[in-house]
Design an enzyme around this catalytic site. Sequence first.
Site, PDB file in Angstrom:
ATOM      1  N   HIS A   9     -54.357  46.067   3.538  1.00 48.37           N
ATOM      2  CA  HIS A   9     -54.252  46.872   4.757  1.00 48.37           C
ATOM      3  C   HIS A   9     -53.768  46.037   5.943  1.00 48.37           C
ATOM      4  O   HIS A   9     -53.031  46.524   6.797  1.00 48.37           O
ATOM      5  CB  HIS A   9     -55.609  47.507   5.081  1.00 48.37           C
ATOM      6  CG  HIS A   9     -56.703  46.497   5.180  1.00 48.37           C
ATOM      7  ND1 HIS A   9     -57.216  45.846   4.066  1.00 48.37           N
ATOM      8  CD2 HIS A   9     -57.363  45.988   6.249  1.00 48.37           C
ATOM      9  CE1 HIS A   9     -58.151  44.996   4.458  1.00 48.37           C
ATOM     10  NE2 HIS A   9     -58.254  45.057   5.776  1.00 48.37           N
ATOM     11  N   CYS A  65     -50.680  39.589   3.688  1.00 47.00           N
ATOM     12  CA  CYS A  65     -52.042  39.961   4.097  1.00 47.00           C
ATOM     13  C   CYS A  65     -52.178  39.549   5.565  1.00 47.00           C
ATOM     14  O   CYS A  65     -51.176  39.322   6.243  1.00 47.00           O
ATOM     15  CB  CYS A  65     -53.106  39.355   3.185  1.00 47.00           C
ATOM     16  SG  CYS A  65     -53.195  37.562   3.154  1.00 47.00           S
ATOM     17  N   GLY A  66     -53.394  39.466   6.067  1.00 47.39           N
ATOM     18  CA  GLY A  66     -53.564  39.163   7.481  1.00 47.39           C
ATOM     19  C   GLY A  66     -53.073  37.765   7.838  1.00 47.39           C
ATOM     20  O   GLY A  66     -52.263  37.578   8.736  1.00 47.39           O
ATOM     21  N   GLY A  68     -52.102  35.494   5.222  1.00 41.90           N
ATOM     22  CA  GLY A  68     -51.286  34.992   4.113  1.00 41.90           C
ATOM     23  C   GLY A  68     -52.086  34.086   3.188  1.00 41.90           C
ATOM     24  O   GLY A  68     -51.655  33.816   2.062  1.00 41.90           O
ATOM     25  N   GLY A  70     -55.244  34.456   1.787  1.00 41.04           N
ATOM     26  CA  GLY A  70     -55.900  35.114   0.645  1.00 41.04           C
ATOM     27  C   GLY A  70     -54.901  35.417  -0.464  1.00 41.04           C
ATOM     28  O   GLY A  70     -55.140  35.103  -1.638  1.00 41.04           O
ATOM     29  N   MET A  71     -53.785  35.980  -0.089  1.00 41.68           N
ATOM     30  CA  MET A  71     -52.767  36.338  -1.085  1.00 41.68           C
ATOM     31  C   MET A  71     -52.211  35.094  -1.780  1.00 41.68           C
ATOM     32  O   MET A  71     -51.925  35.127  -2.981  1.00 41.68           O
ATOM     33  CB  MET A  71     -51.625  37.113  -0.427  1.00 41.68           C
ATOM     34  CG  MET A  71     -51.964  38.545  -0.082  1.00 41.68           C
ATOM     35  SD  MET A  71     -52.314  39.559  -1.542  1.00 41.68           S
ATOM     36  CE  MET A  71     -52.091  41.204  -0.819  1.00 41.68           C
ATOM     37  N   HIS A  98     -37.277  22.732  -3.143  1.00 40.76           N
ATOM     38  CA  HIS A  98     -38.034  21.655  -3.782  1.00 40.76           C
ATOM     39  C   HIS A  98     -39.180  22.118  -4.666  1.00 40.76           C
ATOM     40  O   HIS A  98     -39.689  21.343  -5.475  1.00 40.76           O
ATOM     41  CB  HIS A  98     -38.580  20.699  -2.713  1.00 40.76           C
ATOM     42  CG  HIS A  98     -37.501  20.025  -1.939  1.00 40.76           C
ATOM     43  ND1 HIS A  98     -36.704  19.041  -2.488  1.00 40.76           N
ATOM     44  CD2 HIS A  98     -37.050  20.212  -0.679  1.00 40.76           C
ATOM     45  CE1 HIS A  98     -35.813  18.656  -1.592  1.00 40.76           C
ATOM     46  NE2 HIS A  98     -35.999  19.347  -0.482  1.00 40.76           N
TER      47      HIS A  98
HETATM   48  C1  RB5 Z   1     -58.303  41.320   5.716  1.00 37.38           C
HETATM   49  O1  RB5 Z   1     -59.039  41.684   6.824  1.00 37.38           O
HETATM   50  C2  RB5 Z   1     -57.943  39.840   5.771  1.00 37.38           C
HETATM   51  O2  RB5 Z   1     -59.072  39.081   5.625  1.00 37.38           O
HETATM   52  C3  RB5 Z   1     -56.932  39.501   4.731  1.00 37.38           C
HETATM   53  O3  RB5 Z   1     -55.799  40.275   4.908  1.00 37.38           O
HETATM   54  C4  RB5 Z   1     -56.373  38.101   4.706  1.00 37.38           C
HETATM   55  O4  RB5 Z   1     -56.142  37.609   5.983  1.00 37.38           O
HETATM   56  C5  RB5 Z   1     -56.960  37.148   3.815  1.00 37.38           C
HETATM   57  O5  RB5 Z   1     -56.415  36.061   3.696  1.00 37.38           O
END
Ligand code: RB5
Length: 125
Positions: A9, A65-66, A68, A70-71, A98
Amino acid sequence: MKIVIGSDHAGLELKEYLKGILVRENYEVIDYGTDSPQSVDYPDYGFKVARDVAAGKADRGILVCGTGMGMSIVANKVKGIRAALAYDTYTAVQSRKHLDANILVLGERVTGKGLAEEIMKAWLS
Ligand code: RB5
């Protein structure tokens, strides 16, 4: 080139913006969502994108993501994935030159749309 894209989100708005550019530029895009601002768990989307890239179902992946972070943590848990979190064009380009990065990760709460577009274009070229 086939690109698989996904966000939680917190990355939805930027994901949609970047997807529009990719479609206009004739990339084949698979979008795994999310599709609404309702809160979701980013690993659900990160793993889908990473697994497709690792399986060769797409040439590259883009995750948002917010921050980057976490992803990128999630995507890099998948064997065969080299996900690069880029906050500028230099790191994006270096990640291709690289590191052979196969997923680009962006943080919507960190990187504005204009810069994110430049980062993505640099990374894809
Ligand atoms: C969601 O609120 C946030 O924590 C997520 O998108 C992200 O920033 C995680 O790395």
